[in-house]
Design an enzyme around this catalytic site. Structure first.
Site, PDB file in Angstrom:
ATOM      1  N   LYS A 113      47.302 -32.988  78.228  1.00  0.00           N
ATOM      2  CA  LYS A 113      46.590 -31.816  77.713  1.00  0.00           C
ATOM      3  C   LYS A 113      47.345 -30.522  77.976  1.00  0.00           C
ATOM      4  O   LYS A 113      47.280 -29.584  77.188  1.00  0.00           O
ATOM      5  CB  LYS A 113      45.164 -31.745  78.269  1.00  0.00           C
ATOM      6  N   LYS A 195      44.665 -42.461  70.782  1.00  0.00           N
ATOM      7  CA  LYS A 195      43.230 -42.731  70.774  1.00  0.00           C
ATOM      8  C   LYS A 195      42.488 -41.733  69.890  1.00  0.00           C
ATOM      9  O   LYS A 195      42.906 -40.588  69.738  1.00  0.00           O
ATOM     10  CB  LYS A 195      42.669 -42.721  72.200  1.00  0.00           C
ATOM     11  N   LYS A 198      37.945 -36.206  70.158  1.00  0.00           N
ATOM     12  CA  LYS A 198      37.159 -35.093  69.608  1.00  0.00           C
ATOM     13  C   LYS A 198      38.023 -33.891  69.323  1.00  0.00           C
ATOM     14  O   LYS A 198      37.790 -33.150  68.384  1.00  0.00           O
ATOM     15  CB  LYS A 198      36.129 -34.635  70.649  1.00  0.00           C
TER      16      LYS A 198
END
Ligand code: ATP
Ligand code: LTN
Length: 328
Positions: A113, A195, A198
């Site tokens: 991230k 994956k 969201k």
């Protein structure tokens, strides 16, 4: 009765998708009667990356509404919003003071991230797994049902609990992650090497739980496959493998049966049939969601009772912790 305790959390970082459903929420519902459960919309985790206030507010409600629509019920599960229980913010500070920095350096989710965000990365993002540990430890949770991406975070939580117990006595329960054998990592439709997520920018990569039938058909139709023909579960072919896995999870069929069923059929047929299976599987959940969000009060009341119940339990634990440390 001495039921064990389950805790899990879900971020309000966007629309919920099939990965969240198959890897987490659906399993939470399936096991809720066996345990005492706490399911939390983790809005304090969500703000570790910048959020637009109005969008965040709406996302918190959408996620909570979908948890209820998916079948979590008040008889077995406490559903609440993290920021409404102050003990989470207090325990994270305490745990920060027993967690070595080196342990956080190893967290792969932080590495991923923070690469995307570069110099924007907040201290909060770095500290994210410690807040997650606080969530779990406040409720003496034995089990943490999550998708495969969260395994490392739950292991860290265990390490933090162990270190704390070593210093101050047996205060915390050491939790175990519970990861589904199939469905723990649903992949993106466009990029099946990553994956479903969201916060992925490409909307076509995910089937959202509130997508319309036409959106679902169009996304599945455009899903990445390969230049082969056989419809078999082969992990070397991530696109087809992912579509078949979603089909398997939603129909409950065995892999061999599914392969036999699709023998000699085309990818086009697989995609069309999968789209209908997804649409029908999501229909009752969508219906329930729209029914319950038609009545604004209904959701507010569930969340407010949830925060009260969770708050009482968390405060008790926090008192034990502060006492053991000499803060009380
Ligand atoms: P974000 O993209 O903002 O990180 P997310 O889509 O990863 O969000 P979370 O709220 O972080 O979703 O995760 C909620 C639960 O869903 C967790 O238990 C997580 O492991 C699970 N989960 C998330 N994505 C998938 C996926 N693709 N397959 C299976 N489980 C998943
Ligand atoms: N990091 C988790 C969300 C989360 C969580 C938790 C999961 C926050 N606190 C406690 C289990 C237990 C994620 O899914 N990304």
């Amino acid at each position: 009765m001495n039921k064990k305790t389950v805790f899990s959390g879900i971020q309000a970082s966007g629309h919920l998708h099939l990965g969240n459903y198959l890897g987490a929420i659906r399993n939470w519902k399936a096991m809720q009667e066996e345990y005492n459960n706490y399911f939390c919309v983790v809005d304090l985790h969500t703000i570790t990356v910048p959020q637009h206030p109005a969008e965040l507010r709406a996302n918190i409600r959408e996620v909570a509404g979908l948890l209820i629509a998916a079948g979590l019920d008040e008889e077995h599960s406490v559903v609440f919003v993290q920021s409404k229980v102050r003990a989470h913010s207090e325990l994270v500070w305490i745990l920060n003071c027993v967690t070595p920095m080196g342990w956080l350096h190893r967290m792969t989710q932080f590495k991923e991230k923070s690469e995307k965000q570069k110099e924007e990365v907040s201290v909060g993002l770095y500290d994210y797994p410690v807040l997650q540990a606080a969530d779990i430890l406040l409720y003496d949770a034995h089990l943490v049902p999550v998708g495969a991406d969260q395994k490392q975070h739950v292991e860290l939580c265990r390490d933090i609990a162990q270190r704390f117990n070593h210093r101050y006595g047996e205060i915390f329960v050491l939790p175990d992650a519970l990861i589904p054998p199939v469905g723990g990592r649903v992949m993106g439709l466009i990029n099946p090497e990553k994956k479903m997520s969201k916060s992925e920018e490409k909307q076509e990569d995910s089937v959202f739980l509130l997508d319309t039938p036409d959106q679902i058909r169009s996304k599945i139709k455009r899903a990445t496959t390969d230049s082969r023909k056989e419809i078999v579960f082969d992990e070397e072919r991530p696109g087809i493998y992912n579509l078949l896995t979603i089909y398997q999870l939603l129909t409950g069929g065995k892999r061999e049966q599914i392969e036999t069923y699709f023998e000699g059929k085309s990818y086009k047929t697989l995609k069309e049939e999968l789209a209908e299976v997804v649409i029908e599987s999501l229909r009752p959940l969508q219906q329930k969601y729209f029914d319950l969000t038609g009545d604004n009060n209904f959701l507010d009341q569930i969340l407010s009772r949830g925060a009260e119940q969770a708050g009482a339990r968390a405060e008790k634990k926090l008192r034990q912790v502060t006492e053991a440390m000499g803060l009380r």
